[in-house]
Design a protein around this motif. Structure first.
Motif, PDB file in Angstrom:
ATOM      1  N   LYS A  80       0.850  -1.192   0.000  1.00 55.13           N
ATOM      2  CA  LYS A  80       0.000   0.000   0.000  1.00 55.13           C
ATOM      3  C   LYS A  80       0.886   1.242   0.000  1.00 55.13           C
ATOM      4  N   GLN A  81       1.917   1.213   0.849  1.00 52.34           N
ATOM      5  CA  GLN A  81       2.818   2.369   0.921  1.00 52.34           C
ATOM      6  C   GLN A  81       3.490   2.585  -0.437  1.00 52.34           C
ATOM      7  N   ARG A  82       3.933   1.496  -1.070  1.00 52.58           N
ATOM      8  CA  ARG A  82       4.648   1.629  -2.348  1.00 52.58           C
ATOM      9  C   ARG A  82       3.733   2.190  -3.439  1.00 52.58           C
ATOM     10  N   ARG A  83       2.424   1.836  -3.360  1.00 51.16           N
ATOM     11  CA  ARG A  83       1.484   2.369  -4.355  1.00 51.16           C
ATOM     12  C   ARG A  83       1.313   3.874  -4.205  1.00 51.16           C
ATOM     13  N   GLU A  84       1.292   4.312  -2.960  1.00 49.62           N
ATOM     14  CA  GLU A  84       0.957   5.723  -2.710  1.00 49.62           C
ATOM     15  C   GLU A  84       2.183   6.634  -2.588  1.00 49.62           C
ATOM     16  N   TRP A  85       3.363   6.046  -2.535  1.00 51.31           N
ATOM     17  CA  TRP A  85       4.588   6.838  -2.437  1.00 51.31           C
ATOM     18  C   TRP A  85       5.407   6.603  -3.695  1.00 51.31           C
ATOM     19  N   ALA A  86       5.615   7.673  -4.456  1.00 51.82           N
ATOM     20  CA  ALA A  86       6.396   7.531  -5.692  1.00 51.82           C
ATOM     21  C   ALA A  86       7.827   7.980  -5.426  1.00 51.82           C
ATOM     22  N   PHE A  87       8.761   7.288  -6.045  1.00 52.43           N
ATOM     23  CA  PHE A  87      10.177   7.646  -5.923  1.00 52.43           C
ATOM     24  C   PHE A  87      10.633   8.202  -7.269  1.00 52.43           C
ATOM     25  N   LEU A  88      10.980   9.477  -7.249  1.00 50.08           N
ATOM     26  CA  LEU A  88      11.371  10.139  -8.485  1.00 50.08           C
ATOM     27  C   LEU A  88      12.895  10.190  -8.552  1.00 50.08           C
ATOM     28  N   GLU A  89      13.443   9.607  -9.616  1.00 46.94           N
ATOM     29  CA  GLU A  89      14.901   9.552  -9.692  1.00 46.94           C
ATOM     30  C   GLU A  89      15.444  10.769 -10.428  1.00 46.94           C
ATOM     31  N   GLN A  90      16.770  10.915 -10.345  1.00 44.26           N
ATOM     32  CA  GLN A  90      17.424  12.053 -10.993  1.00 44.26           C
ATOM     33  C   GLN A  90      17.131  12.071 -12.494  1.00 44.26           C
ATOM     34  N   ASN A  91      17.316  10.919 -13.118  1.00 43.53           N
ATOM     35  CA  ASN A  91      16.988  10.782 -14.541  1.00 43.53           C
ATOM     36  C   ASN A  91      15.896   9.731 -14.635  1.00 43.53           C
ATOM     37  N   PRO A  92      14.643  10.151 -14.548  1.00 44.05           N
ATOM     38  CA  PRO A  92      13.573   9.163 -14.458  1.00 44.05           C
ATOM     39  C   PRO A  92      13.467   8.336 -15.732  1.00 44.05           C
ATOM     40  N   TYR A  93      13.084   7.082 -15.561  1.00 44.51           N
ATOM     41  CA  TYR A  93      12.891   6.248 -16.731  1.00 44.51           C
ATOM     42  C   TYR A  93      11.640   6.703 -17.475  1.00 44.51           C
ATOM     43  N   VAL A  94      11.793   7.032 -18.753  1.00 41.86           N
ATOM     44  CA  VAL A  94      10.629   7.184 -19.626  1.00 41.86           C
ATOM     45  C   VAL A  94      10.943   6.420 -20.904  1.00 41.86           C
TER      46      VAL A  94
END
Ligand SMILES: Nc1ncnc2c1ncn2[C@@H]1O[C@H](COP(=O)(O)OP(=O)(O)OP(=O)(O)O)[C@@H](O)[C@H]1O
Length: 241
Positions: free
Chosen positions: A77-91
């Motif tokens: 549940k925590q992982r669904r609601e907490w996003a981790f934004l990286e320096q160079n996000p994967y797109v």
């Protein structure tokens, strides 16, 4: 409300302490910047909050629920609601901004949707609304390879929001961006805190933290040495880092 108590973390064979008794309460809608010298524990703290690193001690309560004691369901549940934004996000560079937002990443999205790219119309509308809110409406159908670093970072933020993020953890999200693009990303994050009551916790350079964050945690030697709300740092506080 998020309540962290006595978070401790050791690393390596020698069990070197990297985080020592970190305690804090965090309210919805806060924009918290983590500042401190290299090696002070900023990234480790962020990764512990994202549950990408285990905790050696302490408790982690979210809206009254003990995340560390709730087993796998609490962590999911925590992982669904907490996003981790990286320096160079994967797109995915070959996909449009809209598709990147809609399809999400492996693990967030059913396999059939990853393969077919099919989405529901209300998902489509929701994604377009979010892209508009983040100033990317005119780029919605552009392939991500044509977008700038700052625009890709905002696509990653849009994706996190569309997939239900209530808390965004960001490790130096504007590193490598030019000042104008960096300001745009940070204004986006600040706007989300104010208008959508999203909570942001981010490692940031001090001068940027003072301009954008509503609260600044100073880390030194794995401890929070100051916790400042709604103002710039004093000379004495800066000297603590
Ligand atoms: N897996 C590990 N094994 C050994 N040491 C580690 C490990 N992870 C972190 N450390 C050490 O813990 C300390 C804190 O690291 P961390 O990356 O959290 O610091 P930081 O404040 O984010 O630094 P920077 O600003 O340079 O990114 C550093 O001394 C680092 O070398």
């Amino acid at each position: 409300m998020i309540r962290i108590r006595q978070l401790t973390k050791h690393v390596g064979a020698d069990r070197i302490p990297v985080l020592r008794n970190i305690s804090a309460d965090i309210q919805q809608g806060e924009f918290i910047a983590l500042v401190g010298p290299s090696g002070s524990g900023k990234s480790t703290l962020l990764r512990c909050l994202a549950l990408k690193e285990s905790w050696d001690g302490g408790s982690f309560m979210i809206n009254g629920e003990d995340v560390l004691k709730n087993g796998i369901s609490g962590k999911l549940k925590q992982r669904r609601e907490w996003a981790f934004l990286e320096q160079n996000p994967y797109v995915n560079l070959n996909r449009s901004a809209l598709k990147n937002v809609l399809i999400g990443r492996a693990g967030q999205t059913p396999v059939w949707r990853m393969i077919t790219g099919m989405v529901r119309s209300d998902d489509y509308m929701g994604a377009m609304d979010t892209l508009e809110e983040l100033g990317l409406l005119d780029k919605a159908h552009a392939k991500c390879e044509k977008l700038s670093g700052g625009e890709r970072q905002r696509v990653a933020i849009a994706r996190a929001l569309v997939h239900g993020a209530k808390v965004i953890l960001a490790d130096e999200p504007v590193n490598g961006l030019d000042p104008a693009a960096a300001d745009k990303v940070l204004e986006t994050l600040r706007g989300l805190c104010k208008q959508e009551r999203i909570t942001v916790i981010s490692v940031l350079p001090l001068e940027i933290a003072e301009r954008f964050a509503s609260r600044i945690w100073g880390l030194q030697g794995g401890e929070i040495v100051f916790d400042v709300h709604g103002r710039r740092l004093t000379y004495g506080e800066k000297n603590m880092l």
